[in-house]
Scaffold this motif. Structure first.
Motif, short mmCIF file in Angstrom:
data_model
loop_
_atom_site.label_atom_id
_atom_site.label_comp_id
_atom_site.label_asym_id
_atom_site.label_seq_id
_atom_site.Cartn_x
_atom_site.Cartn_y
_atom_site.Cartn_z
N VAL A 171 -49.84 -5.75 41.20
CA VAL A 171 -50.34 -6.98 41.87
C VAL A 171 -51.52 -7.56 40.93
N SER A 172 -52.31 -6.72 40.39
CA SER A 172 -53.35 -7.50 39.50
C SER A 172 -52.88 -8.12 38.47
N ALA A 175 -49.50 -11.04 40.17
CA ALA A 175 -49.54 -11.72 41.49
C ALA A 175 -50.22 -12.89 41.38
N ARG A 180 -51.26 -12.50 46.70
CA ARG A 180 -51.64 -11.10 46.48
C ARG A 180 -51.39 -10.05 47.95
N TRP A 183 -47.52 -9.49 47.84
CA TRP A 183 -46.96 -8.41 46.80
C TRP A 183 -47.59 -6.97 47.08
N LYS A 255 -56.92 -14.74 35.83
CA LYS A 255 -57.08 -13.35 35.31
C LYS A 255 -57.67 -13.14 34.17
N ASP A 339 -52.34 -14.39 53.46
CA ASP A 339 -52.58 -15.19 52.46
C ASP A 339 -52.59 -16.76 52.83
N LYS A 399 -55.70 -4.98 50.10
CA LYS A 399 -55.89 -6.25 49.47
C LYS A 399 -57.19 -6.27 49.31
N VAL A 402 -57.82 -4.85 45.63
CA VAL A 402 -57.16 -5.55 44.43
C VAL A 402 -58.27 -6.83 44.14
#
Length: 493
Positions: A171-172, A175, A180, A183, A255, A339, A399, A402
């Motif tokens: 996910v990190s 996604a 997120r 995922w 990211k 989301d 969630k 993450v």
């Protein structure tokens, strides 16, 4: 010109969202990989009935069996492996199940360090191969040495320790920011999907072929999905050549730690840092509440249906599958909804979905605890609903993990697995102690205990929840980055 990621306009973001969907290949491969690795661990639970069903042994004799069954050599050397049976004592049966959970609890800190050194892709590839090997060896080792069999169970349990960490890692790293929840819902759904495969598969293969075939088939499938994982999944999306540039941009957006050209290895966050972070503690506490509710469905619901409601084994098996199916469906739906509700603050959304799951489950458990069975469909509904509504948790504490941990979410998920297994062990002792005769009044005490645990756990999470990354999650991150999308081209964001 280089722009900060947070400054990307809404039009640009929308255009990125419309370009490419190949990332979902990674999502599906990861989902089936985690599911069948978990199924390999569950194969013993599902195959236990077939390998311990003494009446199907060629040595079974009703007259001798009723006098002294312990004198019959069910596991004699002259028998073929498929004809051997195992008459475990209660202590041996308990150890055979406990060894797997012990391996999971032991494996969390050890595998965390190994993952930091070798990377999630390599570690999970190794765990997949190990699960396949343990499935192949189990029929032979259980027939020659109970201690060796326990060690094998312990090893398979260590693979269980890293599944949630792997889900958090995918996910990190893969996604997009606004996906997120979806995922997380899909990847955490491996917990519910694996029994759907293992339970009917074990019943069919065990009755039509043999009990060793249950484990061999699980081993083959585990090996196949591991090979698929090795060739399709990559820790860094930039290493996947079949992603279009536009879709890669979307996946990589925000990211920072993955966009370092040098790809410096990140030091794992220490447990001391994690335990000193209130929001992380709140996430772990919420996980404990969730696991208590799910454990009833996976472990104890069969006992409740047979002892308190007096259902037949066939009806029990069918009814047990219902809440897991609905839970998985709600996971996917609520993950997607969480989301899309952008009009509500992220932290508020997480509190709402977590509260719906845990408070809602506690509410229905309380109803079940005070209601007397009357033989109607409501007898099942009141104990199915507490488990079903737990599916709303995907927009809550997972969630949050993450969001606040970012590149260290795998570590948070690893210890989440540790505390989850701890709650399973606690529940395994608590429920039998509170239900010695299996009467509904005794189960009412269990349900009220579940409700209290869930209410307290949700209160702790809602108090500590935040949508701001932790300080240790932002270390060594930059706000201006370059995304290398090919060998000769660099795309600046």
């Amino acid at each position: 010109m280089t722009a900060k990621i947070d400054d990307i306009g809404s039009d640009s973001k929308k255009s990125l969202e419309k370009r490419g969907s190949r990332r979902f290949i990674i999502l599906l491969v990861s989902f089936f990989f985690l599911s069948f690795i978990h199924a390999g661990f569950l194969s013993y639970n599902c195959g236990y009935v077939a390998m311990s069903e003494l009446i199907t042994s060629p040595l079974y004799n009703e007259e001798t069996f009723s006098v002294n069954r312990s004198m019959i050599p069910w596991n004699a050397d002259h028998l073929s492996l498929s004809d051997r049976r195992f008459d475990f004592t209660p202590e041996e049966k308990g150890w055979s199940f406990a060894a797997g959970f012990a391996g999971a609890m032991f494996g969390v800190p050890i595998l965390g360090l190994m993952t930091a050194k070798w990377g999630m892709h390599r570690m999970m590839s190794g765990m997949g191969a190990m699960i396949a090997v343990t499935c192949f060896l189990l029929p032979y080792l259980v027939s020659i040495s109970f201690p060796l069999f326990l060690f094998l169970r312990f090893l398979s349990g260590t693979a269980l320790a890293i599944l949630f960490a792997a889900a958090g890692h995918v996910v990190s790293y893969w996604a997009p920011l606004n996906e997120r929840g979806l995922w997380i819902a899909v990847l955490s759904g491996h917990v519910e999907f694996s029994p759907f495969f293992s339970m009917p598969h074990a019943g069919l293969v065990g009755s039509e072929i043999s009990w060793p075939a249950i484990y061999y088939s699980h081993g083959v499938i585990a090996l196949l999905v591991t090979i698929l994982w090795i060739f399709v999944h990559k820790d860094d999306p930039r290493d996947v050549k079949w992603l279009k540039k536009e879709e890669l941009d979307r996946v990589m957006q925000g990211k920072f730690e993955l966009l370092n050209a040098k790809r410096e290895k990140q030091k794992p966050v220490s447990f001391l840092k994690l335990i000193k972070t209130p929001v992380v503690v709140g996430i772990w506490v919420a996980c404990i509440g969730y696991y208590f509710g799910v454990q009833f469905s996976i472990t104890f619901s069969l006992l409740y249906y047979s002892s308190a409601l007096h259902y037949s084994p066939i009806v029990c098996g069918f009814v047990t599958m219902i809440p897991l199916l609905i839970l998985l469906f709600l996971k996917l739906v609520t993950g997607h909804i969480s989301d899309r509700l952008t009009s509500i603050r992220e932290v508020t959304r997480m509190r709402i979905f977590n509260s719906i799951a845990l408070i809602g489950s506690a509410f229905f458990f309380l109803i079940a605890s005070f209601r007397q069975p009357d033989g109607s469909w409501m007898d099942v509904a009141v104990v199915v609903m507490p488990v079903c509504i737990l599916g709303c948790h995907s927009g809550g504490y997972p969630k949050c993990a993450v969001i606040v941990a970012r590149k260290h979410s795998a570590a948070v998920f690893s210890y989440m697995q540790l505390f989850g297994c701890g709650s399973l062990v606690a529940g395994a002792f608590m429920v039998p102690m509170l239900t010695p005769s299996g009467e509904h009044a005794e189960w009412g005490i269990v349900f009220r205990a579940y409700a209290v645990v869930m209410l307290v756990c949700n209160l702790v999470f809602c108090y500590t929840a935040t949508d701001k990354p932790c300080e240790w999650a932002l270390e060594k991150e930059t706000t201006e980055v370059e995304i290398s999308t090919s060998e000769n081209q660099t795309h600046k964001v």
